[in-house]
Motif scaffolding. Sequence first.
Motif, short mmCIF file in Angstrom:
data_model
loop_
_atom_site.label_atom_id
_atom_site.label_comp_id
_atom_site.label_asym_id
_atom_site.label_seq_id
_atom_site.Cartn_x
_atom_site.Cartn_y
_atom_site.Cartn_z
N SER A 184 0.85 -1.18 0.00
CA SER A 184 0.00 0.00 0.00
C SER A 184 0.89 1.23 0.00
O SER A 184 2.12 1.13 0.09
CB SER A 184 -0.92 0.02 1.23
N LEU A 185 0.26 2.38 -0.06
CA LEU A 185 1.03 3.62 0.01
C LEU A 185 1.62 3.81 1.39
O LEU A 185 2.59 4.55 1.57
CB LEU A 185 0.12 4.80 -0.36
N ARG A 186 1.09 3.13 2.38
CA ARG A 186 1.65 3.19 3.74
C ARG A 186 2.69 2.09 3.95
O ARG A 186 3.74 2.32 4.54
CB ARG A 186 0.53 3.06 4.77
N ARG A 187 2.40 0.89 3.48
CA ARG A 187 3.35 -0.23 3.59
C ARG A 187 4.13 -0.30 2.27
O ARG A 187 3.70 -0.93 1.31
CB ARG A 187 2.60 -1.53 3.84
N GLY A 226 -4.25 -5.34 2.23
CA GLY A 226 -4.03 -4.10 2.97
C GLY A 226 -3.88 -2.91 2.07
O GLY A 226 -3.29 -1.90 2.45
N SER A 227 -4.45 -2.97 0.87
CA SER A 227 -4.19 -1.95 -0.16
C SER A 227 -4.72 -0.57 0.19
O SER A 227 -4.22 0.43 -0.30
CB SER A 227 -4.79 -2.41 -1.49
N LEU A 228 -5.73 -0.51 1.04
CA LEU A 228 -6.29 0.79 1.45
C LEU A 228 -5.65 1.31 2.74
O LEU A 228 -6.14 2.28 3.32
CB LEU A 228 -7.81 0.69 1.61
N ALA A 229 -4.58 0.66 3.17
CA ALA A 229 -3.78 1.13 4.31
C ALA A 229 -4.61 1.28 5.58
O ALA A 229 -4.38 2.19 6.37
CB ALA A 229 -3.08 2.45 3.97
N GLN A 230 -5.57 0.36 5.76
CA GLN A 230 -6.41 0.36 6.96
C GLN A 230 -7.09 1.71 7.20
O GLN A 230 -7.30 2.13 8.35
CB GLN A 230 -5.61 -0.05 8.20
N GLY A 231 -7.39 2.42 6.11
CA GLY A 231 -8.08 3.70 6.22
C GLY A 231 -7.22 4.85 6.69
O GLY A 231 -7.72 5.94 6.98
N ARG A 232 -5.90 4.64 6.72
CA ARG A 232 -5.02 5.66 7.29
C ARG A 232 -5.01 6.95 6.48
O ARG A 232 -4.80 8.03 7.04
CB ARG A 232 -3.60 5.10 7.40
N PHE A 233 -5.27 6.88 5.17
CA PHE A 233 -5.26 8.08 4.34
C PHE A 233 -6.66 8.54 3.94
O PHE A 233 -6.82 9.58 3.31
CB PHE A 233 -4.43 7.85 3.08
N ILE A 263 -7.80 6.69 -5.76
CA ILE A 263 -6.44 7.21 -5.92
C ILE A 263 -5.43 6.27 -5.26
O ILE A 263 -4.37 5.97 -5.85
CB ILE A 263 -6.32 8.62 -5.32
N LEU A 264 -5.74 5.77 -4.07
CA LEU A 264 -4.84 4.83 -3.40
C LEU A 264 -4.64 3.56 -4.22
O LEU A 264 -3.53 3.04 -4.34
CB LEU A 264 -5.43 4.46 -2.03
N LEU A 265 -5.72 3.06 -4.79
CA LEU A 265 -5.64 1.83 -5.57
C LEU A 265 -4.96 2.07 -6.91
O LEU A 265 -4.18 1.24 -7.38
CB LEU A 265 -7.04 1.25 -5.77
N TRP A 266 -5.24 3.21 -7.53
CA TRP A 266 -4.55 3.56 -8.78
C TRP A 266 -3.05 3.64 -8.57
O TRP A 266 -2.27 3.30 -9.46
CB TRP A 266 -5.08 4.88 -9.33
N TRP A 267 -2.64 4.14 -7.39
CA TRP A 267 -1.21 4.26 -7.13
C TRP A 267 -0.53 2.89 -7.21
O TRP A 267 0.57 2.76 -7.76
CB TRP A 267 -0.97 4.90 -5.76
N LEU A 268 -1.18 1.86 -6.70
CA LEU A 268 -0.65 0.51 -6.81
C LEU A 268 -0.74 0.00 -8.25
O LEU A 268 0.22 -0.58 -8.78
CB LEU A 268 -1.42 -0.44 -5.89
N GLN A 269 -1.87 0.21 -8.87
CA GLN A 269 -2.09 -0.32 -10.22
C GLN A 269 -1.19 0.35 -11.26
O GLN A 269 -0.91 -0.24 -12.31
CB GLN A 269 -3.56 -0.14 -10.62
#
Length: 318
Positions: A184-187, A226-233, A263-269
């Motif tokens: 994720s963007l956090r992990r 954990g792709s949504l970083a547990q809602g951290r963002f 946006i979080l998922l696009w960052w991974l994709q």
Amino acid sequence: MTAPAGTCGGRLLYGCMGLGGSWDTEPYGASDIAAAEAAVEAALDSGVTTFDHADIYRHGKAEAVFGEVLDRTAGLRERIVVQTKCGIRLADAERPGIYDLRAASIVRRVEESLARLRTDVIDVLLLHRPDPLADPDDIAEALTSLHRQGLVRQFGVSNMGAAQVAPLQARLDVPLVANQLEMSLRRRDWLEAGVLVNTPEAATVGFPFGTLEFCRENGIVLQAWGSLAQGRFTGRQETPDEHATAQLITSLADKKGTTPETILLWWLQRHPARIAPVIGSARPERIRACRDAALREVDLTHEEWYALWLTARGAPLP
């Protein structure tokens, strides 16, 4: 009950860990089945057709309530891909939790998952965690037998590095198709491992360098749990860097006409390593907030992708 040809495809997967009620052995009820039906409907409405399970989720109840949904919804099984995992034994009053990838254990757990899911075939089976005592020949024998019997169509791994995947693949006639890792963007250690080579900071990153490259070269899809970083963002922020990242995500979402979750998922994709995020919320509104990641092309420029990484990183690149 039959299903279409197995595949771990799909740009987005729905993780079913939140289904089935409480994390204990108490029976599930009608409200848990209704919640599962609502989550599955939201996922399907959002273009998601791959559903990710594990035999341990909610002590088996996640698979069981999903089986209830399949049983109640005519034609659903033929429209979806069912993926599950085995290899973890949960702790109980008498025994500690362990990993178990012995052949007999794998076969038994698959048979139990098939019964709970009320299906005659698992499309994709992942080995959940590496078992230090496992024999790759023993594992391969079990997987080959399950495949020949038509009980499992495709295989993959979870939480494993390239050096653990390669010996298993060498013993199988069928290709491993997926490796599910926390990403994720956090992990970000999966990303940092590649850019910190030949720097003092490299020793602080525990992710096995070369795993992304190995999977990419061998056609193994990287699934990001954990792709949504547990809602951290997209919910709570606990640090200045997280707060700044959440603001940037919201700004980009407004600019692109989508949601912060997308946006979080696009960052991974956007990464070239074929990353397929797994979303795990049981809330239908949050599942639907991810639909653009399944139905729209990734809309992040090179600069926007780096801006998200550097903001979350809170430090310049080496």
